[in-house]
Design a protein around this motif. Structure first.
Motif, mmCIF file in Angstrom:
data_model
loop_
_atom_site.group_PDB
_atom_site.id
_atom_site.type_symbol
_atom_site.label_atom_id
_atom_site.label_comp_id
_atom_site.label_asym_id
_atom_site.label_seq_id
_atom_site.Cartn_x
_atom_site.Cartn_y
_atom_site.Cartn_z
ATOM 1 N N ALA A 51 46.790 8.469 33.269
ATOM 2 C CA ALA A 51 45.534 7.978 32.716
ATOM 3 C C ALA A 51 45.226 8.789 31.473
ATOM 4 N N SER A 57 35.010 3.204 25.018
ATOM 5 C CA SER A 57 35.525 1.930 25.498
ATOM 6 C C SER A 57 35.950 1.091 24.296
ATOM 7 N N VAL A 66 47.160 -2.177 24.047
ATOM 8 C CA VAL A 66 46.334 -1.119 24.621
ATOM 9 C C VAL A 66 46.947 0.239 24.308
ATOM 10 N N VAL A 70 45.083 3.427 22.629
ATOM 11 C CA VAL A 70 44.975 4.698 23.337
ATOM 12 C C VAL A 70 45.516 5.839 22.478
ATOM 13 N N SER A 74 42.722 8.552 22.351
ATOM 14 C CA SER A 74 42.890 9.449 23.488
ATOM 15 C C SER A 74 42.480 10.879 23.158
ATOM 16 N N TYR A 92 37.959 6.409 30.914
ATOM 17 C CA TYR A 92 39.386 6.637 31.101
ATOM 18 C C TYR A 92 40.123 5.306 31.030
ATOM 19 N N ILE A 93 41.344 5.359 30.529
ATOM 20 C CA ILE A 93 42.242 4.214 30.566
ATOM 21 C C ILE A 93 43.439 4.614 31.423
ATOM 22 N N GLU A 95 47.076 3.449 33.383
ATOM 23 C CA GLU A 95 48.148 2.483 33.555
ATOM 24 C C GLU A 95 48.083 1.922 34.972
ATOM 25 N N THR A 123 34.669 -0.368 36.428
ATOM 26 C CA THR A 123 36.071 -0.523 36.048
ATOM 27 C C THR A 123 36.332 -1.947 35.598
ATOM 28 N N ILE A 126 42.199 -4.510 31.376
ATOM 29 C CA ILE A 126 42.476 -4.839 29.976
ATOM 30 C C ILE A 126 43.944 -5.209 29.837
ATOM 31 N N TYR A 145 46.109 -2.603 32.333
ATOM 32 C CA TYR A 145 45.468 -1.292 32.314
ATOM 33 C C TYR A 145 44.072 -1.429 32.915
ATOM 34 N N GLU A 147 40.231 0.197 32.622
ATOM 35 C CA GLU A 147 39.221 1.094 32.075
ATOM 36 C C GLU A 147 38.343 1.540 33.233
#
Length: 365
Positions: A51, A57, A66, A70, A74, A92-93, A95, A123, A126, A145, A147
């Motif tokens: 993550a 966002s 994505v 990121v 990030s 947080y993003i 996988e 959550t 995406i 992914y 969020e």
């Protein structure tokens, strides 16, 4: 037939069709599915190995991935394999272990799982080139992914944790007002003789009391909630009980999170699925129901439900707001299944909330 194609019947895919879709390559899990991962009308999505804490966002838009977004946004990467704490107020993003290769006539939509919404973890799923959250276009091929933004409790997650679920849809199976009225006449959708059906079946809040309680308000500055530890957290350490005071009303404090319940007992027939539609700003300055999927058999006698309340995850926005008993707070829309699921919600499918009343998430005792 393209990889991932299943029966051509219009509607929401049931569990057996989801399994067939995966077998044909339309869903590609990084590791084999868990035994209870496929639900009657949806598939649970599992967190992958990594993550990323991100500054904000975002949506990729029509031309970006994505991963590319990121890389730009990030702050740091997080290894989820040993477990990691996601803090409140952060974005947080993560996988996901499931990737898709959908046939051209199959789309999907996502939602938080019930237990995720009830602990106020916001959550959304995406995809690459997405212009909307929680929507997967027909024929999409690529990674998924999540969020994740905990709002009230810091949470402990790990690779394999399931926060979101996805439904697969062929065609336009949503019922219009006349079709909902006809379905309600055959199989009552709520225990109201003539419910309001404009934009979906009306759902109102029950503030008359359940064994002396009207709901729960989340405490601030609590300990961690381990999302994979049902029945391991003391209710009183995380929640303030709201006793009935006879007023049949509740003033929502801005920024506070509440668990309430619907006045109506809801039923979802075995050949349909339902969803709580997004918040309507015309009914007040609050949000209801983060987790909106209701599976076939929810509250239905055929699955041992005999009516079940909709639990409402409620958050006021910027101003205090007075809720009163019986006030409409949301609407349920119904969709046809492409076929009836082999197993209904509450009938051996790992269901935690069949025949529920006012009920916290499965994490609390």
């Amino acid at each position: 037939m393209r990889a991932g194609e299943t029966t051509k019947a219009e509607g929401i895919l049931p569990a057996q069709a989801i399994a067939a879709l995966a077998g044909a390559g339309g869903i590609r899990p990084a590791t084999p599915f868990a035994p209870d991962q496929i639900q009657p009308a949806s598939l649970d999505l599992r967190l992958g190995a990594r993550a990323y804490r991100v500054r904000t966002s975002f949506l990729p838009g029509a031309s970006r991935t994505v991963e590319g977004c990121v890389e730009r946004l990030s702050l740091h990467a997080i290894d989820l394999r040993p477990g990691a704490v996601l803090e409140t107020g952060c974005v947080y993003i993560a996988e996901l272990q499931e990737t898709l290769a959908l046939p051209a006539d199959l789309a999907a939509s996502a939602n938080p799982k019930s237990s995720t919404g009830r602990i106020d973890v916001f959550t959304r799923v995406i995809t690459d080139r997405a212009e909307a959250f929680d929507q997967v276009g027909a024929g999409y091929a690529g990674p998924l992914y999540a969020e994740i933004s905990p709002r009230t409790f810091p949470v402990l997650v790990r690779t394999g944790s399931r926060l979101s679920q996805i439904r697969f849809r062929r065609g336009q199976p949503r019922l219009n007002e006349a079709e909902m009225a006809a379905l309600h006449a055959r199989t009552p959708l709520v225990n109201v003789a003539a419910p309001s059906l404009q934009g979906g079946v009306a759902v109102s809040v029950d503030l008359s009391g359940f064994d002396g309680l009207i709901g729960y308000r989340a405490k601030r500055h609590t300990g961690l909630v381990d999302v994979d530890a049902p029945g391991r957290h003391r209710t009183d350490a995380f929640w303030e009980r709201l006793p009935s005071d006879g007023s049949a009303s509740l003033i929502l404090d801005p920024g506070q999170f509440y668990i309430l319940a619907s006045k109506e007992a809801v039923q979802v027939p075995p050949d349909h699925a339902a969803e709580m539609v997004p918040f309507d700003p015309l009914v007040g300055e609050f949000r209801v129901h983060y987790a909106g999927f209701f599976d076939p058999g929810f509250g239905h006698a055929k699955a041992g439900g005999t009516g079940a309340r909709a639990v409402l995850e409620v958050r006021s926005r910027d101003v205090p707001f007075l809720l009163e008993d019986g006030q409409i707070v949301g609407r349920l829309v119904y969709e046809r299944m492409s076929e009836e699921p082999a197993t209904l919600y509450g009938a051996g499918a790992g269901s935690n909330y069949q025949a529920q009343g006012l009920k916290l998430s499965k994490h609390f005792v």
